[in-house]
Design a protein around this motif. Structure first.
Motif, PDB file in Angstrom:
ATOM      1  N   ALA A   1      48.019  45.039  46.870  1.00  0.00           N
ATOM      2  CA  ALA A   1      48.653  43.837  46.333  1.00  0.00           C
ATOM      3  C   ALA A   1      50.129  44.123  46.100  1.00  0.00           C
ATOM      4  O   ALA A   1      50.567  45.281  46.119  1.00  0.00           O
ATOM      5  CB  ALA A   1      47.993  43.443  45.004  1.00  0.00           C
ATOM      6  N   PHE A   2      50.893  43.058  45.876  1.00  0.00           N
ATOM      7  CA  PHE A   2      52.259  43.264  45.418  1.00  0.00           C
ATOM      8  C   PHE A   2      52.188  43.924  44.050  1.00  0.00           C
ATOM      9  O   PHE A   2      51.499  43.442  43.155  1.00  0.00           O
ATOM     10  CB  PHE A   2      53.010  41.933  45.296  1.00  0.00           C
ATOM     11  CG  PHE A   2      53.541  41.414  46.598  1.00  0.00           C
ATOM     12  CD1 PHE A   2      54.645  42.002  47.205  1.00  0.00           C
ATOM     13  CD2 PHE A   2      52.960  40.322  47.212  1.00  0.00           C
ATOM     14  CE1 PHE A   2      55.141  41.526  48.406  1.00  0.00           C
ATOM     15  CE2 PHE A   2      53.449  39.829  48.407  1.00  0.00           C
ATOM     16  CZ  PHE A   2      54.542  40.437  49.016  1.00  0.00           C
ATOM     17  N   VAL A   3      52.892  45.028  43.894  1.00  0.00           N
ATOM     18  CA  VAL A   3      52.932  45.718  42.604  1.00  0.00           C
ATOM     19  C   VAL A   3      54.336  45.686  42.004  1.00  0.00           C
ATOM     20  O   VAL A   3      54.510  45.978  40.824  1.00  0.00           O
ATOM     21  CB  VAL A   3      52.432  47.176  42.713  1.00  0.00           C
ATOM     22  CG1 VAL A   3      50.969  47.211  43.121  1.00  0.00           C
ATOM     23  CG2 VAL A   3      53.298  47.991  43.661  1.00  0.00           C
TER      24      VAL A   3
ATOM     25  N   VAL B   1      54.056  46.542  48.331  1.00  0.00           N
ATOM     26  CA  VAL B   1      52.603  46.379  48.356  1.00  0.00           C
ATOM     27  C   VAL B   1      51.983  47.768  48.452  1.00  0.00           C
ATOM     28  O   VAL B   1      52.361  48.575  49.306  1.00  0.00           O
ATOM     29  CB  VAL B   1      52.153  45.508  49.551  1.00  0.00           C
ATOM     30  CG1 VAL B   1      50.636  45.521  49.691  1.00  0.00           C
ATOM     31  CG2 VAL B   1      52.679  44.096  49.421  1.00  0.00           C
ATOM     32  N   THR B   2      51.040  48.041  47.569  1.00  0.00           N
ATOM     33  CA  THR B   2      50.260  49.273  47.605  1.00  0.00           C
ATOM     34  C   THR B   2      48.985  49.030  46.801  1.00  0.00           C
ATOM     35  O   THR B   2      48.777  47.930  46.278  1.00  0.00           O
ATOM     36  CB  THR B   2      51.057  50.484  47.059  1.00  0.00           C
ATOM     37  OG1 THR B   2      50.341  51.688  47.380  1.00  0.00           O
ATOM     38  CG2 THR B   2      51.281  50.390  45.565  1.00  0.00           C
ATOM     39  N   LYS B   3      48.153  50.043  46.688  1.00  0.00           N
ATOM     40  CA  LYS B   3      46.929  49.895  45.894  1.00  0.00           C
ATOM     41  C   LYS B   3      47.290  49.793  44.420  1.00  0.00           C
ATOM     42  O   LYS B   3      48.055  50.605  43.905  1.00  0.00           O
ATOM     43  CB  LYS B   3      45.991  51.088  46.090  1.00  0.00           C
ATOM     44  CG  LYS B   3      45.210  51.046  47.361  1.00  0.00           C
ATOM     45  CD  LYS B   3      44.195  52.190  47.378  1.00  0.00           C
ATOM     46  CE  LYS B   3      43.381  52.141  48.650  1.00  0.00           C
ATOM     47  NZ  LYS B   3      42.356  53.197  48.658  1.00  0.00           N
ATOM     48  N   ARG B   4      46.717  48.803  43.762  1.00  0.00           N
ATOM     49  CA  ARG B   4      46.891  48.696  42.312  1.00  0.00           C
ATOM     50  C   ARG B   4      46.015  49.734  41.632  1.00  0.00           C
ATOM     51  O   ARG B   4      44.875  49.973  42.054  1.00  0.00           O
ATOM     52  CB  ARG B   4      46.489  47.295  41.816  1.00  0.00           C
ATOM     53  CG  ARG B   4      47.446  46.213  42.211  1.00  0.00           C
ATOM     54  CD  ARG B   4      47.124  44.918  41.517  1.00  0.00           C
ATOM     55  NE  ARG B   4      45.795  44.440  41.884  1.00  0.00           N
ATOM     56  CZ  ARG B   4      45.492  43.172  42.151  1.00  0.00           C
ATOM     57  NH1 ARG B   4      46.409  42.233  42.071  1.00  0.00           N
ATOM     58  NH2 ARG B   4      44.266  42.830  42.462  1.00  0.00           N
ATOM     59  N   ARG B   5      46.529  50.318  40.576  1.00  0.00           N
ATOM     60  CA  ARG B   5      45.762  51.326  39.832  1.00  0.00           C
ATOM     61  C   ARG B   5      44.509  50.735  39.207  1.00  0.00           C
ATOM     62  O   ARG B   5      43.458  51.359  39.186  1.00  0.00           O
ATOM     63  CB  ARG B   5      46.632  51.931  38.719  1.00  0.00           C
ATOM     64  CG  ARG B   5      47.719  52.798  39.221  1.00  0.00           C
ATOM     65  CD  ARG B   5      48.478  53.434  38.074  1.00  0.00           C
ATOM     66  NE  ARG B   5      49.663  54.068  38.602  1.00  0.00           N
ATOM     67  CZ  ARG B   5      50.834  54.023  38.028  1.00  0.00           C
ATOM     68  NH1 ARG B   5      50.990  53.404  36.886  1.00  0.00           N
ATOM     69  NH2 ARG B   5      51.870  54.619  38.577  1.00  0.00           N
ATOM     70  N   GLU B   6      44.650  49.522  38.665  1.00  0.00           N
ATOM     71  CA  GLU B   6      43.545  48.958  37.880  1.00  0.00           C
ATOM     72  C   GLU B   6      42.318  48.571  38.706  1.00  0.00           C
ATOM     73  O   GLU B   6      41.204  48.610  38.194  1.00  0.00           O
ATOM     74  CB  GLU B   6      44.021  47.764  37.036  1.00  0.00           C
ATOM     75  CG  GLU B   6      44.708  46.655  37.789  1.00  0.00           C
ATOM     76  CD  GLU B   6      46.219  46.840  37.919  1.00  0.00           C
ATOM     77  OE1 GLU B   6      46.870  45.842  38.246  1.00  0.00           O
ATOM     78  OE2 GLU B   6      46.730  47.944  37.728  1.00  0.00           O
TER      79      GLU B   6
END
Length: 148
Positions: free
Chosen positions: A94-96, A84-89
């Motif tokens: 979220a789970f990435v 889980v980390t910040k999504r780029r988009e």
């Protein structure tokens, strides 16, 4: 010459609708609307762990369902790892990245091509997996052999 369709030619079907209800009380204990024991809140079990556990259970249940339809017995265990980390988009946490390892015993063992189709059906049939934005990568071990 093509004839226009008749009412007998048109078949409408409704998709199956499954509904699930849970409640979480002030202590953090979760209860299923199906009954049974409460799932107590534990500091070692975060919501993210429960998502991963749900993914593994759902994928194994989907394999069991697909195998039974093919006349095959299925028993399995599994594990999952998620990041889980910040999504780029969108900048949301979220789970990435999600990986599972699913180790199942099938009897009788389907032939190689049929085994791949069975694994694909199991992956396709998991509602939890289908609900995730980060699509899980599944590693299947069937009767001790990794499925490629």
């Amino acid at each position: 010459m093509l004839l226009p369709p008749t009412t007998l030619d048109v078949v409408t079907t409704r998709p199956r609708v499954l509904e699930f209800d849970v409640s979480v009380d002030r202590a953090g204990d979760a209860r299923s609307s199906l009954g049974g024991d409460a799932l107590p809140r534990r500091v070692e079990w975060w919501a993210e762990h429960l998502v991963l556990a749900g993914l593994v259970r759902c994928t194994l249940a989907s394999m069991d369902h697909s195998a039974r339809r093919a006349g095959i017995n299925s028993v399995g265990v599994g594990s999952a790892h998620g990041v889980v980390t910040k999504r780029r988009e969108d900048g949301l946490y979220a789970f990435v990245d999600i990986e599972t390892t699913l180790d199942v015993e099938l009897a009788p063992v389907p032939e190689a091509g049929d085994l791949r189709k069975l694994v694909d059906r199991a992956e396709h049939g998991c509602f939890v997996s289908n609900s995730l934005t980060a699509k899980p990568r599944h590693r299947w071990i069937v009767n001790g052999q990794e499925v490629s």
